[in-house]
Design a protein around this motif. Structure first.
Motif, PDB file in Angstrom:
ATOM      1  N   THR A  76      15.193   1.231 117.386  1.00 44.48           N
ATOM      2  CA  THR A  76      15.179   0.222 118.427  1.00 44.48           C
ATOM      3  C   THR A  76      16.286  -0.800 118.216  1.00 44.48           C
ATOM      4  O   THR A  76      16.698  -1.486 119.142  1.00 44.48           O
ATOM      5  CB  THR A  76      13.794  -0.455 118.479  1.00 44.48           C
ATOM      6  N   SER A  77      16.808  -0.888 117.011  1.00 46.65           N
ATOM      7  CA  SER A  77      17.916  -1.794 116.711  1.00 46.65           C
ATOM      8  C   SER A  77      19.278  -1.205 117.066  1.00 46.65           C
ATOM      9  O   SER A  77      20.280  -1.910 117.017  1.00 46.65           O
ATOM     10  CB  SER A  77      17.904  -2.155 115.220  1.00 46.65           C
ATOM     11  N   ASP A  78      19.333   0.079 117.400  1.00 43.48           N
ATOM     12  CA  ASP A  78      20.588   0.742 117.738  1.00 43.48           C
ATOM     13  C   ASP A  78      21.182   0.098 118.987  1.00 43.48           C
ATOM     14  O   ASP A  78      20.611   0.184 120.078  1.00 43.48           O
ATOM     15  CB  ASP A  78      20.325   2.234 117.960  1.00 43.48           C
ATOM     16  N   LYS A  79      22.316  -0.551 118.836  1.00 39.51           N
ATOM     17  CA  LYS A  79      22.953  -1.289 119.933  1.00 39.51           C
ATOM     18  C   LYS A  79      23.498  -0.373 121.031  1.00 39.51           C
ATOM     19  O   LYS A  79      23.850  -0.842 122.111  1.00 39.51           O
ATOM     20  CB  LYS A  79      24.100  -2.161 119.389  1.00 39.51           C
ATOM     21  N   ASN A  80      23.563   0.933 120.773  1.00 40.01           N
ATOM     22  CA  ASN A  80      24.065   1.883 121.763  1.00 40.01           C
ATOM     23  C   ASN A  80      22.985   2.373 122.719  1.00 40.01           C
ATOM     24  O   ASN A  80      23.269   3.160 123.614  1.00 40.01           O
ATOM     25  CB  ASN A  80      24.711   3.077 121.062  1.00 40.01           C
ATOM     26  N   ILE A  81      21.749   1.936 122.486  1.00 43.17           N
ATOM     27  CA  ILE A  81      20.627   2.406 123.292  1.00 43.17           C
ATOM     28  C   ILE A  81      19.938   1.207 123.938  1.00 43.17           C
ATOM     29  O   ILE A  81      19.591   0.244 123.258  1.00 43.17           O
ATOM     30  CB  ILE A  81      19.619   3.189 122.436  1.00 43.17           C
ATOM     31  N   THR A  82      19.745   1.288 125.251  1.00 40.68           N
ATOM     32  CA  THR A  82      18.936   0.289 125.943  1.00 40.68           C
ATOM     33  C   THR A  82      17.493   0.766 125.879  1.00 40.68           C
ATOM     34  O   THR A  82      17.176   1.864 126.342  1.00 40.68           O
ATOM     35  CB  THR A  82      19.373   0.122 127.411  1.00 40.68           C
ATOM     36  N   ASN A  83      16.640  -0.036 125.275  1.00 38.79           N
ATOM     37  CA  ASN A  83      15.238   0.324 125.071  1.00 38.79           C
ATOM     38  C   ASN A  83      14.377  -0.299 126.152  1.00 38.79           C
ATOM     39  O   ASN A  83      14.471  -1.489 126.415  1.00 38.79           O
ATOM     40  CB  ASN A  83      14.780  -0.168 123.699  1.00 38.79           C
ATOM     41  N   ILE A  84      13.544   0.522 126.755  1.00 40.41           N
ATOM     42  CA  ILE A  84      12.685   0.097 127.846  1.00 40.41           C
ATOM     43  C   ILE A  84      11.264   0.542 127.506  1.00 40.41           C
ATOM     44  O   ILE A  84      11.052   1.691 127.120  1.00 40.41           O
ATOM     45  CB  ILE A  84      13.140   0.739 129.171  1.00 40.41           C
ATOM     46  N   PHE A  85      10.321  -0.365 127.657  1.00 42.32           N
ATOM     47  CA  PHE A  85       8.926  -0.040 127.376  1.00 42.32           C
ATOM     48  C   PHE A  85       8.136   0.063 128.673  1.00 42.32           C
ATOM     49  O   PHE A  85       8.358  -0.699 129.609  1.00 42.32           O
ATOM     50  CB  PHE A  85       8.280  -1.128 126.500  1.00 42.32           C
ATOM     51  N   VAL A  86       7.187   1.009 128.683  1.00 39.45           N
ATOM     52  CA  VAL A  86       6.236   1.131 129.784  1.00 39.45           C
ATOM     53  C   VAL A  86       4.858   0.950 129.174  1.00 39.45           C
ATOM     54  O   VAL A  86       4.456   1.695 128.278  1.00 39.45           O
ATOM     55  CB  VAL A  86       6.349   2.501 130.491  1.00 39.45           C
ATOM     56  N   GLY A  87       4.154  -0.066 129.646  1.00 42.61           N
ATOM     57  CA  GLY A  87       2.815  -0.379 129.144  1.00 42.61           C
ATOM     58  C   GLY A  87       2.715  -1.847 128.818  1.00 42.61           C
ATOM     59  O   GLY A  87       3.701  -2.480 128.447  1.00 42.61           O
TER      60      GLY A  87
END
Length: 132
Positions: A76-87
Motif C-alpha cells: 500500500t506504500s508503493d507510490k506507483n499504485i493508486t490504492n482504492i478501498f471498497v467497504g
C-alpha cells in the motif's frame, strides 16, 4: 482462499477481493503478487481492494498494516499504485485512516466496486489517458 487477485482485462486495474479471515502472512504474499502484476502494466496502476467481507481481529489488522506500510513493490506504500478501498466497516475505515498518514492523496473509499471504477475512469481522463 479468502483473497483473490486479478487484473481487469485491458485495464490498468488490479482487483483484490477479500472474503473471510485475513492475516499478515496472506497479505505479504498478496503484495508480492501485486508487485509482479503491477510491473507488467504500462502507466498508472490502480488497485481496488474490496474489504466488504473482510474478517479480522484488531491484532491481525495491526500486522496487516505493518505489511502495508513496508516500502516494497505492491504494498500500500508503493507510490506507483493508486490504492482504492471498497467497504466501510470499522476496520476498513481504521486501516484507510492510518494509511492516509503515509500518503494523504491516496486511499479513496467507496461503497461499491462500480463507484471505484468510475473514479478510476475519471482519473484516467484527467491524466489524459482515457482507456475507454
Amino acid at each position: 482462499m479468502p483473497v483473490t487477485l486479478r487484473q481487469i482485462e485491458g485495464e490498468p486495474i488490479l482487483l483484490v477481493t477479500i472474503d473471510g479471515l485475513l492475516n499478515a502472512e496472506m497479505v505479504r504474499k498478496l503484495y508480492e503478487n501485486i508487485g509482479k502484476l503491477a510491473q507488467e502494466i504500462d502507466g498508472p496502476v490502480y488497485r481496488i481492494t474490496d474489504v466488504r467481507k473482510l474478517e479480522t481481529t484488531f491484532a491481525e489488522l495491526m500486522g496487516i498494516l505493518k505489511e502495508a506500510m513496508k516500502d516494497s513493490p505492491g504494498t500500500t506504500s508503493d507510490k506507483n499504485i493508486t490504492n482504492i478501498f471498497v467497504g466501510r466497516d470499522k476496520f476498513a475505515l481504521l486501516a484507510r485512516d492510518m494509511l492516509k498518514r503515509i500518503n494523504p492523496d491516496n486511499h479513496p473509499l467507496f461503497d461499491t466496486i462500480e463507484d471505484a471504477l468510475t473514479f478510476i475512469q475519471l482519473d484516467l481522463i484527467k491524466r489524459g489517458k482515457d482507456s475507454a
